[in-house]
Design a protein around this motif. Structure first.
Motif, mmCIF file in Angstrom:
data_model
loop_
_atom_site.group_PDB
_atom_site.id
_atom_site.type_symbol
_atom_site.label_atom_id
_atom_site.label_comp_id
_atom_site.label_asym_id
_atom_site.label_seq_id
_atom_site.Cartn_x
_atom_site.Cartn_y
_atom_site.Cartn_z
ATOM 1 N N GLU A 69 34.812 56.643 61.937
ATOM 2 C CA GLU A 69 34.289 55.288 61.764
ATOM 3 C C GLU A 69 33.092 55.003 62.660
ATOM 4 O OE1 GLU A 69 36.946 52.557 59.970
ATOM 5 O OE2 GLU A 69 36.376 54.427 58.995
ATOM 6 N N GLY A 70 32.742 55.968 63.472
ATOM 7 C CA GLY A 70 31.664 55.764 64.439
ATOM 8 C C GLY A 70 32.202 55.197 65.737
ATOM 9 N N ALA A 71 31.378 55.217 66.759
ATOM 10 C CA ALA A 71 31.752 54.703 68.084
ATOM 11 C C ALA A 71 33.026 55.371 68.599
ATOM 12 C CB ALA A 71 31.913 53.186 68.050
ATOM 13 N N GLY A 72 33.225 56.623 68.197
ATOM 14 C CA GLY A 72 34.367 57.378 68.723
ATOM 15 C C GLY A 72 35.684 57.060 68.068
ATOM 16 N N LYS A 73 35.669 56.302 66.993
ATOM 17 C CA LYS A 73 36.916 55.883 66.333
ATOM 18 C C LYS A 73 37.165 56.691 65.056
ATOM 19 C CE LYS A 73 37.994 52.338 69.004
ATOM 20 N NZ LYS A 73 39.198 52.398 69.859
ATOM 21 N N PHE A 74 38.417 57.058 64.873
ATOM 22 C CA PHE A 74 38.836 57.730 63.637
ATOM 23 C C PHE A 74 39.937 56.901 62.978
ATOM 24 C CE2 PHE A 74 36.669 61.166 65.676
ATOM 25 C CZ PHE A 74 36.284 62.047 64.674
ATOM 26 N N LYS A 75 39.922 56.908 61.640
ATOM 27 C CA LYS A 75 40.928 56.147 60.904
ATOM 28 C C LYS A 75 41.640 57.086 59.927
ATOM 29 C CE LYS A 75 41.388 52.180 57.796
ATOM 30 N NZ LYS A 75 40.649 51.238 56.947
ATOM 31 N N ASP A 76 42.945 57.011 59.924
ATOM 32 C CA ASP A 76 43.725 57.813 58.973
ATOM 33 C C ASP A 76 43.543 57.220 57.573
ATOM 34 O OD1 ASP A 76 45.642 59.010 57.355
ATOM 35 O OD2 ASP A 76 47.181 59.051 58.907
ATOM 36 N N VAL A 77 42.860 57.948 56.709
ATOM 37 C CA VAL A 77 42.593 57.440 55.350
ATOM 38 C C VAL A 77 43.314 58.298 54.298
ATOM 39 C CG1 VAL A 77 40.383 56.387 55.953
ATOM 40 C CG2 VAL A 77 40.446 58.801 55.247
ATOM 41 N N THR A 78 44.335 58.999 54.738
ATOM 42 C CA THR A 78 45.038 59.911 53.832
ATOM 43 C C THR A 78 45.495 59.193 52.568
ATOM 44 O OG1 THR A 78 45.841 61.063 55.798
ATOM 45 C CG2 THR A 78 46.914 61.594 53.701
ATOM 46 N N GLU A 79 46.129 58.047 52.755
ATOM 47 C CA GLU A 79 46.713 57.346 51.607
ATOM 48 C C GLU A 79 45.666 56.987 50.564
ATOM 49 O OE1 GLU A 79 49.676 56.553 50.512
ATOM 50 O OE2 GLU A 79 50.676 57.625 52.123
ATOM 51 N N GLN A 80 44.568 56.423 51.024
ATOM 52 C CA GLN A 80 43.583 55.950 50.059
ATOM 53 C C GLN A 80 42.606 57.028 49.613
ATOM 54 O OE1 GLN A 80 44.157 54.843 53.188
ATOM 55 N NE2 GLN A 80 42.401 53.741 54.032
ATOM 56 N N ALA A 81 42.433 58.065 50.442
ATOM 57 C CA ALA A 81 41.364 59.022 50.124
ATOM 58 C C ALA A 81 41.850 60.309 49.466
ATOM 59 C CB ALA A 81 40.587 59.370 51.397
ATOM 60 N N LEU A 82 43.073 60.722 49.712
ATOM 61 C CA LEU A 82 43.553 61.983 49.128
ATOM 62 C C LEU A 82 44.373 61.684 47.882
ATOM 63 C CD1 LEU A 82 44.566 64.220 52.171
ATOM 64 C CD2 LEU A 82 42.346 63.909 51.075
ATOM 65 N N LYS A 83 43.860 62.096 46.769
ATOM 66 C CA LYS A 83 44.518 61.822 45.483
ATOM 67 C C LYS A 83 45.261 63.068 45.004
ATOM 68 C CE LYS A 83 42.289 57.864 45.280
ATOM 69 N NZ LYS A 83 42.995 56.613 45.581
ATOM 70 N N GLY A 84 46.439 62.835 44.488
ATOM 71 C CA GLY A 84 47.187 63.938 43.878
ATOM 72 C C GLY A 84 47.807 64.899 44.862
ATOM 73 N N VAL A 85 47.821 64.525 46.134
ATOM 74 C CA VAL A 85 48.472 65.374 47.132
ATOM 75 C C VAL A 85 49.846 64.782 47.383
ATOM 76 C CG1 VAL A 85 48.309 66.423 49.415
ATOM 77 C CG2 VAL A 85 46.234 65.873 48.148
ATOM 78 N N GLU A 86 50.843 65.430 46.801
ATOM 79 C CA GLU A 86 52.156 64.791 46.741
ATOM 80 C C GLU A 86 53.043 65.021 47.959
ATOM 81 O OE1 GLU A 86 53.324 66.704 43.223
ATOM 82 O OE2 GLU A 86 52.218 65.356 41.911
#
Lengths: 548, 280
Positions: free
Chosen positions: A229-246
């Motif tokens: 996210e910038g400024a040294g921040k990371f956000k877990d976006v697994t749910e919204q960004a990874l499709k079809g990974v069950e």
């Protein structure tokens, strides 16, 4: 690392007619005559012995061993080495000409049990390469501040505690915003309190031996994607960004590559005893698992492979990145040939990569060791069960690319090897092979062979991420075009040096070098002479040259 | 607790037998064994009690002791129909026990039971077949082949015993001449020619098996590897028509479609294979 024998039904059995044993793989395939090559171990002063997280090798946690990263942490131009470890990371500084000193003390890396893998990338674009170290527990993000590492996991917003069994990882700018994001593979759902003793269940035996439990019998997991996210921040976006990974996977090695050549980096995750994951970048901030449809999820017979290491490599020189994986014993390494448009076909047998089913393969490196313009392969091997005694130790595998068919050889002292990273440690223009070994010190090798000419490039992004991860380099020589990429991660839980090397054969130089930077912009460098490592800055062309 | 109390009360052998049989029926093998051992201690001349002890010992994993109890029953009543029937049933029980252990992936324990079983009942081909399976499961292919051969020699017309060799072929001359003999004696058996084809690596024999039985898809599946692509596709399409639940055939079909540039068909076959593979 799977229990193969009982999972592959024979034909009669599958028809309900069989009353006998079930099929294992019989290796075979075409042969090609290779020029002489050998593997030589180099004494480089790497003495730190690998340690298990609790001093024993009782659990599947210990079996996975550790990865290694080859990168220049202090910006002195020499490739250094960072080893993940069961007790505490070990950092070696390259003092020049391939000699190393242990600088772990004071490096900033804290002791922490059950270290697994490591990957590198300059996530804050400050010119100093940072690292992620994966653990059973919680992965740790270390920021490199002028050669000293600071644990910024909490500040980055990443979990500081947990019980995820994380293994391979890679930095990747999947959304092309110029900031490196992170993908982390997770292996089994594991709890030390419920780990099970050897022989406790049917998942704790192998060929009649009582061995540690797993992976089958443990819960599956899925990878994590963190967005920078910038400024040294990371956000877990697994749910919204990874499709079809069950979440039905036992994930291990991770490689990032642009498989469809659209300029957006995709991801492949090698999985143990479960289908592999091929994440197609949808160019909208999401990625979709297309491994099944693409034909890169299973083995040649439709079986779930015990896959550990992975590499993206243009094996056949068509400009498309193919996939190679290392697998369990009774299987062979796999090669998925990329036919384009998200369509792969298993080419393991026809390329001779299916000729050796006797190794348990882990780390994997791609290098053109004879500089003939074709990518060769090197693999670190070692069985998983300490109960096998000396038989746990296996020699390395070398696969020489004879143009569509590989010739194979086993070489080097047999060890229970795991991680593998490539890097030119002594600055002579040829990559060395660094291998981690369970319960022993690491080893460094060089492939001895008659070599053609070659050149190397080390890229630095300016508008793109500074590590240039995701950059694609095309070198044209004698009418042939060679393609390589700058990558994070790869192999098994390891990190190759970021420099890319090309074999030019007899040619005195490359006719044309073209770079497509991670942001999609292209830059042509024109002709480059062989025999040097070129430092290239995005938008500025070659800014330095080191002749070998 | 009940056992302790019973011991204290000094009950008789018949009552111990009843208790033991009840415990066996309830699935309490250890409890049954204690009771039945006490029964034969009090009445060592009763063959029926030894038969029950044999069963209890087997269920507690003491295969050698179980065989010893069965032998004792035989010595006490050598001409008894009941004992003869008991011995036959006991051989079957040993096989079932071993099969259960194999299913639970306890191959070493299964082999221990079977080694005792084939010593006691060396003429039972099924026990040799199971022993072959146990050895194969431990990676001892040569031993497994030898056990299968033993089974075949005991019942040379029993086709399922040959089928047990399927994934061990080719296995050498000893096996080859037996397979050839079986195929010759049973010329109408697709299985016989298919197995001989595996042993010899001879696609013509797969062809022959396929011609004999169009529903014997293992022959077609094996054959597809050695014929031209067009024919291989046709063979595999027939295989999945006959066996719509067999995933590997779909995957092999997908490979062939992919190489022929038939992407849509390949995609469908890959998806079908994946759906059949299921969750880990």
């Amino acid at each position: 690392m799977r229990l193969l024998v009982w999972l592959l039904p024979g034909l009669l059995l599958a028809q309900g007619m069989g009353s006998g044993p079930r099929a294992g793989k019989k290796a075979g395939g075409p042969k090609v005559a290779a020029p002489a090559f050998s593997l030589r171990e180099l004494p480089m002063g790497l003495t730190a012995k690998h340690r298990y997280g609790d001093g024993t090798s009782r659990y599947i946690l210990s079996m996975t061993g550790n990865g290694v990263a080859a990168f220049d942490f202090d910006n002195d131009g020499a490739v250094d080495l960072l080893f993940a470890d069961g007790v505490a990371p070990v950092l070696y500084r390259n003092t020049g000409a391939g000699k190393f000193e242990d600088v772990s003390t004071g490096s900033g890396f804290a002791p922490r049990p059950w270290g697994q893998g490591v990957c590198a990338g300059d996530f804050d674009n400050d010119g100093w390469t940072d690292v992620l170290m994966t653990y059973y527990g919680a992965s740790r993000l270390y920021r490199n501040v002028e050669g000293r590492f600071h644990d910024v996991t909490a500040a980055a917003g990443m979990p500081g505690e947990g019980k995820r069994f994380s293994t391979g990882c890679a930095f990747v700018d999947y959304d092309r915003d110029g900031r490196l994001d992170l993908v982390v593979a997770n292996y089994v759902g594991f709890d030390l309190a419920n780990a099970g003793k050897p022989g406790a269940t049917k998942y704790c035996t192998w060929l009649g031996l009582e061995v540690f439990c797993g992976p089958r019998g443990f819960p599956t997991d899925r990878p994590i994607l963190y967005r920078n996210e910038g400024a040294g921040k990371f956000k877990d976006v697994t749910e919204q960004a990874l499709k079809g990974v069950e979440g039905l996977h036992y994930g291990l090695g991770v490689v990032v590559s642009d498989f469809d050549g659209d300029g957006w980096t995709d991801i492949y995750i090698a999985c143990d005893s479960t289908p592999g994951i091929l994440l197609r970048n949808n160019r909208d901030g999401t990625l979709t698992d297309v491994a099944v449809e693409a034909g890169a999820a299973y083995g040649a017979n439709g079986e779930e492979l015990g896959s550990m290491g992975v590499a993206a490599v243009d094996v056949d020189g068509d400009g498309r990145m193919d996939l190679v994986k290392t697998n369990f014993i009774d299987e062979t390494p796999s090669l998925y040939r990329n036919l384009g448009d998200w369509f792969f076909v298993d080419a393991t047998e026809e390329t001779g990569l299916g000729s050796d089913a006797t190794a348990v393969g882990w780390g994997l490196g791609v290098m053109d060791w004879d500089r003939d313009g074709r990518s060769d392969l090197v693999m670190a091997n070692g069985h998983i069960y300490p109960e096998l005694g000396a038989a746990q130790k296996q020699a390395k595998s070398l696969y020489w690319n004879g143009g569509g068919v590989f010739a194979t050889a086993r070489a080097g002292t047999p060890m229970a090897s795991r991680g593998l990273a490539l890097g030119d440690l002594d600055g002579d223009g040829v990559e060395e092979i660094v291998v981690t070994n369970l319960g022993a010190g690491p080893a460094v090798y060089r492939v001895e062979a008659k070599r053609g000419n070659g050149l190397g490039l080390r890229l630095e992004g300016t508008k793109s991420n500074r590590s240039a991860i995701g950059a694609r380099v095309r070198v044209t020589v004698g009418g042939k075009t060679l393609t390589e990429e700058v990558r994070s991660g790869g192999s098994y839980a390891s990190q190759h040096d970021f420099a890319v090397y090309f074999g030019l054969g007899e040619a005195a130089g490359a006719d044309r070098v073209e770079i497509r930077w991670p942001n999609g912009e292209s830059e042509a460098l024109g002709k480059l002479a062989a025999g040097a490592l070129y430092r290239v800055k995005e938008g500025s062309g070659v800014v330095a040259k080191k002749v070998w | 607790m009940v056992m302790v109390l019973a011991l204290f009360l000094q009950i008789g052998a018949e009552e111990w037998l009843a208790k033991g049989l009840g415990a066996l029926k309830a699935g309490h093998a250890s409890e049954a064994r204690i009771a039945l051992e006490e029964a034969v201690r009090q009445a060592p001349g009763q063959p029926v009690m030894w038969l029950a002890v044999a069963e209890a010992r087997l269920r507690t994993g003491a295969a050698a002791e179980a065989v010893s109890a069965m032998d004792q029953a035989g010595r006490l009543a050598p001409g008894s129909t009941m004992v003869q029937r008991g011995r036959t049933m006991f051989a079957r029980r040993m096989g079932e026990t071993a099969q259960g252990l194999l299913d639970a992936r306890q191959e070493k324990r299964a082999e221990a039971v079977l080694q005792e079983a084939v010593k006691a009942y060396p003429a039972e081909p099924e026990l040799w077949r199971l022993l072959g399976l146990a050895m194969y499961a431990q990676g001892r292919n040569a031993d497994a082949v030898a056990a299968f051969v033993k089974a075949i020699d005991l019942a040379p017309e029993e086709e399922t015993l040959y089928a047990g060799l399927e994934t061990l072929l080719p296995a050498g001359k000893e096996v080859e001449h037996r397979l050839a003999g079986y195929a010759a004696r049973h010329a109408g058996s697709a299985m016989g020619w298919y197995l001989l084809g595996l042993e010899r690596g001879d696609a013509a024999l797969f062809e022959k098996a396929w011609a004999l039985d169009a529903k014997f898809w293992p022959a077609a599946f094996a054959l597809h590897r050695s014929v031209a692509q067009g024919r291989a596709v046709a063979l595999l399409e027939r295989v999945v028509e006959l066996n719509p639940e067999y995933g590997p055939a779909y995957y092999a079909l997908a490979q062939l479609y992919a190489k022929a540039g038939q992407r849509e068909k390949a995609l469908a076959a890959r998806k079908r294979h994946h759906a059949l593979a299921g969750a880990p």
